[in-house]
Write an enzyme that holds these catalytic residues in place. Structure first.
Site, short mmCIF file in Angstrom:
data_model
loop_
_atom_site.label_atom_id
_atom_site.label_comp_id
_atom_site.label_asym_id
_atom_site.label_seq_id
_atom_site.Cartn_x
_atom_site.Cartn_y
_atom_site.Cartn_z
N HIS A 39 50.99 46.79 33.92
CA HIS A 39 50.20 46.94 35.14
C HIS A 39 51.11 46.96 36.35
O HIS A 39 52.16 46.31 36.36
CB HIS A 39 49.11 45.87 35.25
CG HIS A 39 49.60 44.45 35.31
ND1 HIS A 39 50.07 43.87 36.47
CD2 HIS A 39 49.70 43.48 34.36
CE1 HIS A 39 50.40 42.61 36.23
NE2 HIS A 39 50.20 42.35 34.95
N ASP A 83 50.11 46.23 39.53
CA ASP A 83 49.68 45.35 40.62
C ASP A 83 50.24 43.94 40.43
O ASP A 83 50.70 43.58 39.34
CB ASP A 83 48.15 45.29 40.68
CG ASP A 83 47.52 44.85 39.37
OD1 ASP A 83 47.99 45.30 38.29
OD2 ASP A 83 46.59 44.03 39.39
N ASP A 114 55.90 39.45 36.23
CA ASP A 114 54.51 39.85 35.95
C ASP A 114 54.11 40.98 36.88
O ASP A 114 53.46 40.73 37.87
CB ASP A 114 53.59 38.63 36.11
CG ASP A 114 52.17 38.91 35.67
OD1 ASP A 114 51.95 39.93 35.00
OD2 ASP A 114 51.28 38.13 36.02
N GLU A 154 45.03 45.17 37.12
CA GLU A 154 44.93 44.26 35.98
C GLU A 154 44.62 42.84 36.46
O GLU A 154 43.89 42.10 35.80
CB GLU A 154 46.24 44.25 35.18
CG GLU A 154 46.14 43.55 33.84
CD GLU A 154 46.45 42.05 33.88
OE1 GLU A 154 46.14 41.37 32.90
OE2 GLU A 154 46.97 41.56 34.91
N HIS A 162 52.31 34.32 38.60
CA HIS A 162 51.30 33.80 39.53
C HIS A 162 51.79 32.55 40.27
O HIS A 162 50.99 31.73 40.69
CB HIS A 162 49.97 33.49 38.82
CG HIS A 162 49.40 34.66 38.07
ND1 HIS A 162 48.11 34.69 37.61
CD2 HIS A 162 49.94 35.85 37.70
CE1 HIS A 162 47.88 35.84 36.98
NE2 HIS A 162 48.99 36.56 37.03
ZN LIG Z 1 50.35 40.43 34.17
#
Ligand SMILES: [Zn+2]
Length: 385
Positions: free
Chosen positions: A81, A83, A113, A145, A357
Site C-alpha cells: 500500500h 498510504d 509500513d 489500506e 504506526h
Molecule cells: Zn501497512
C-alpha cells in the site's frame, strides 16, 4: 524500448517518503496518494513494465497501480500500500518526510509500513531481463489500506485477474504470515422517546433498551467463542469489543437515544455478513417487546479474515526461503481482497510491526539485504522457472 535502471535504493526510499500520502477516515488528515503512485509508475515504466494507473471510484486523488511484465495466467504479484497513517510531528525526533539514517536505522513515515518495501522490490529487480520471464510478474500498489481499504476493495470488485501467487510486503520482520483475523466496526443505535424523569410513562428509555443490547452482545460473544476457536491465534477465539457508548443528556430526562460502537474480530471461516445478520436478528428479538427502534450501521466495509492453506505453493516457498513456519497475526491486511481475486497470499516484508504506526518509525538496515534476497528468490522461483 530503452530500459532505464531505477535510481539507487536509498534515493528511491527518500523520494517515496518525501511524498505525503496519509489516508484517514477523518477528512482533515486524508490526502491523495497520486504522487507516490506516479513515482512508482515512472520507475517501473522505465524498467520495461506495462503500467496501469487505476483511479479508485468515488475517491478523488486516490489510485491503484498495476505494473506487469510477462504473460500467462499464473505468476507472482508483489503488493503493497502507498498510504501511511496520520502522524504526530511533535513526537518525532526528525522530519517524518525526510529519510534519516541514524544508528543503522532508516527513519521516516512509511519507512517500514510500507514504502520501504517498494524500494526493496525495485532494487531486487534491478538488472532483471524481463524478456526472460516465463510467468508474469506484477507489482501492485494500492490506496487507502490504512483507512477504508477502498483501493484493494475496488480492485477485487473489478473482478480482474492479476496472478496466482501474492506477497504483501507488510512489516513482518521477514517472517511469513498466512492467517489473520477479520475486522468489522458496527454502530448500534437505540431510539426511544424522551420525557420528564418524574413519570416513566412519559417516554421510552433508550438507555434501558441499550442495557438489553449490551447483555445480548456479551452473550453472543460467549457463544461465538464456544462455536469457533483457532489455536494458532494468540487470542484463539473471535472477539467482540464494546468500544464506545453515548446516550441521553440529563439525569432528570428519560434517555431518548443511545449509540454504541463495537468492534468484531472474526476468525478465518467466519463470514462478516453472516455475523452482521446474526447480530441484527438477536438484537431485534431482544428489543422487540420494548417498542424501541433499532438501527445498525457498518462504520466501514470491514476486512474479512485471511487463511491461506499451509499447503499453498507460495506458503511453502516463503517458509523455505525464510526458515520460518508461516504464522497468524493480530492485524488485518489487504490479503482477503487479493484472495478474492484468486491469489494465494502470504504477508511477508521487511521491518517490524512494532515500529509501524509509531513516532520515529524506522526500517532497520539489517532487514534490507535479506529482504532483497527473498524477493529475488521468489521472483526466480515463480517467474523464471
Ligand atoms: Zn501497512
Amino acid at each position: 524500448m530503452k530500459i532505464t535502471e531505477p535510481p539507487p535504493l536509498l534515493h528511491m526510499m527518500q523520494r517515496l517518503i518525501a511524498e505525503p500520502s496519509v489516508s484517514s477516515v477523518s477528512t482533515e488528515w486524508d490526502q491523495p496518494n497520486v504522487r507516490v503512485i506516479d513515482l512508482l509508475a515512472d520507475w517501473l515504466k522505465d524498467m520495461g513494465f506495462a503500467v496501469r494507473k487505476l483511479p479508485v471510484p468515488d475517491h478523488p486523488g486516490k489510485f491503484n497501480m498495476v505494473a506487469s511484465a510477462g504473460s500467462g495466467s499464473d505468476g507472482l504479484v508483489l503488493s503493497g500500500h502507498t498510504d501511511t497513517v496520520p502522524f504526530d510531528e511533535s513526537r518525532w525526533r526528525s522530519d517524518p518526510f525526510a529519510l534519516t539514517e541514524r544508528d543503522n536505522r532508516l527513519y521516516g513515515l512509511g519507512s517500514t509500513d510500507m514504502k520501504g518495501f517498494f524500494a526493496l522490490v525495485l532494487e531486487a529487480l534491478r538488472g532483471l531481463d524481463l524478456s526472460k520471464l516465463k510467468h508474469p510478474l506484477v507489482i501492485l500498489a494500492t490506496a487507502d489500506e490504512e483507512s477504508s481499504m477502498s483501493g484493494a476493495r475496488a480492485l477485487a470488485d473489478s473482478g480482474q485477474a492479476l496472478g496466482r501467487h501474492a506477497i504483501i510486503g507488510e512489516p513482518t520482520s521477514l517472517r511469513p504470515i498466512r492467517m489473520h483475523k477479520g475486522i468489522a466496526m458496527e454502530c448500534i443505535r437505540v431510539t426511544g422517546r424522551s420525557g420528564h424523569s418524574s413519570n416513566p410513562a412519559l417516554g421510552n428509555n433508550a438507555l434501558e433498551g441499550m442495557s438489553l443490547v449490551l447483555k445480548e452482545i456479551m452473550d453472543w460473544r460467549q457463544e461465538l467463542g464456544q462455536r469457533h476457536s483457532h489455536p494458532q491465534f494468540e487470542v484463539a477465539v473471535p472477539t467482540v469489543n464494546l468500544g464506545h457508548i453515548h446516550g441521553g443528556d440529563n439525569p432528570n430526562r428519560i434517555c431518548g437515544q443511545c449509540e454504541l460502537h463495537i468492534d468484531i474480530r472474526p476468525l478465518p471461516g467466519m463470514d462478516l455478513d453472516e455475523l452482521r445478520g446474526e447480530l441484527d436478528r438477536r438484537l431485534a428479538m431482544v428489543l422487540q417487546p420494548t417498542g424501541l427502534s433499532l438501527e445498525r450501521e457498518s462504520m466501514f466495509g470491514g476486512v474479512p479474515a485471511l487463511e491461506t492453506p499451509a499447503s499453498a505453493e507460495i506458503v511453502r516457498s516463503a517458509e523455505q526461503l525464510t526458515g520460518h513456519t508461516a504464522e497468524a497475526v493480530a492485524f488485518g491486511t489487504e490479503g482477503p481482497f487479493l484472495q478474492r481475486m484468486g491469489m494465494d497470499t502470504v504477508i511477508l516484508g521487511p521491518g517490524s510491526i512494532d515500529q509501524a504506526h509509531q513516532p520515529d518509525e524506522f526500517l532497520s538496515m539489517d532487514q534490507i539485504q535479506p529482504g532483497i534476497q527473498i524477493i529475488q528468490q521468489l521472483v526466480h522461483r515463480f517467474c523464471m522457472t
